[in-house]
Scaffold this motif. Structure first.
Motif, short mmCIF file in Angstrom:
data_model
loop_
_atom_site.label_atom_id
_atom_site.label_comp_id
_atom_site.label_asym_id
_atom_site.label_seq_id
_atom_site.Cartn_x
_atom_site.Cartn_y
_atom_site.Cartn_z
N THR A 159 0.77 -1.32 -0.05
CA THR A 159 -0.04 0.07 0.13
C THR A 159 1.04 1.26 -0.20
OG1 THR A 159 -1.59 -1.20 1.45
CG2 THR A 159 -1.94 1.33 1.22
N TYR A 160 2.06 1.24 0.66
CA TYR A 160 2.97 2.26 0.88
C TYR A 160 4.24 1.73 0.35
CZ TYR A 160 -0.02 4.95 3.51
OH TYR A 160 -1.24 5.95 4.04
N LYS A 161 4.96 2.62 -0.56
CA LYS A 161 6.04 2.30 -1.04
C LYS A 161 7.18 3.03 -0.45
CE LYS A 161 7.79 2.28 -5.93
NZ LYS A 161 7.31 2.61 -7.23
N PRO A 162 8.33 2.33 -0.25
CA PRO A 162 9.79 3.12 0.29
C PRO A 162 10.40 3.70 -0.66
CG PRO A 162 10.15 0.82 0.21
CD PRO A 162 8.53 0.86 -0.42
N ILE A 163 10.66 5.11 -0.56
CA ILE A 163 11.34 5.71 -1.38
C ILE A 163 12.80 6.28 -0.63
CG2 ILE A 163 11.28 8.02 -3.10
CD1 ILE A 163 9.20 5.82 -4.01
N VAL A 164 13.82 6.18 -1.34
CA VAL A 164 15.24 6.22 -0.81
C VAL A 164 15.42 7.55 -1.37
CG1 VAL A 164 17.48 5.58 -0.48
CG2 VAL A 164 15.65 4.12 -0.93
N ASP A 165 16.16 8.60 -0.64
CA ASP A 165 16.68 9.89 -0.81
C ASP A 165 18.13 9.45 -0.86
OD1 ASP A 165 17.94 12.66 -0.74
OD2 ASP A 165 16.57 13.39 0.56
#
Ligand code: SF4
Ligand code: SF4
Length: 84
Positions: free
Chosen positions: A24-30
């Motif tokens: 449902t939620y997606k991890p996005i890396v900075d």
């Protein structure tokens, strides 16, 4: 006496199928914040985090969006965003 059978699940990439479909939620890396310490890799239950050229990479086919990587990152380099 009857033998006792049991199933043991070992966390690994794709051990439960394409777990990316659960997300449902997606991890996005900075990549500016990530210092490639690999703590998130240590905790990821799906084993889908790898070392990339600039920072970590996540295999979204199997990332189930549990958010553990986001919780354990001391640099706050991972943000969970609602899946489109
Ligand atoms: S824990 Fe955070 S800083 Fe360390 S590799 Fe993972 S995303 Fe990068
Ligand atoms: S959200 Fe993070 S810890 Fe969870 S499966 Fe995806 S990459 Fe691994």
């Amino acid at each position: 006496m009857q033998p006792i059978d049991c199933l043991i699940s070992t966390p690994d990439k794709g051990s439960a199928g394409k777990t990316g479909l659960w997300r449902t939620y997606k991890p996005i890396v900075d990549e500016k914040k990530c210092n490639s310490c690999m703590v998130c890799w240590l905790y990821c239950p799906e084993n889908v985090i790898t070392e990339g050229e600039k920072c970590i990479e996540i295999d979204y086919e199997y990332c189930k969006g549990c958010g553990i990587c986001c919780e354990v990152c001391a640099k706050k380099a991972i943000k969970m965003v609602l899946e489109e």
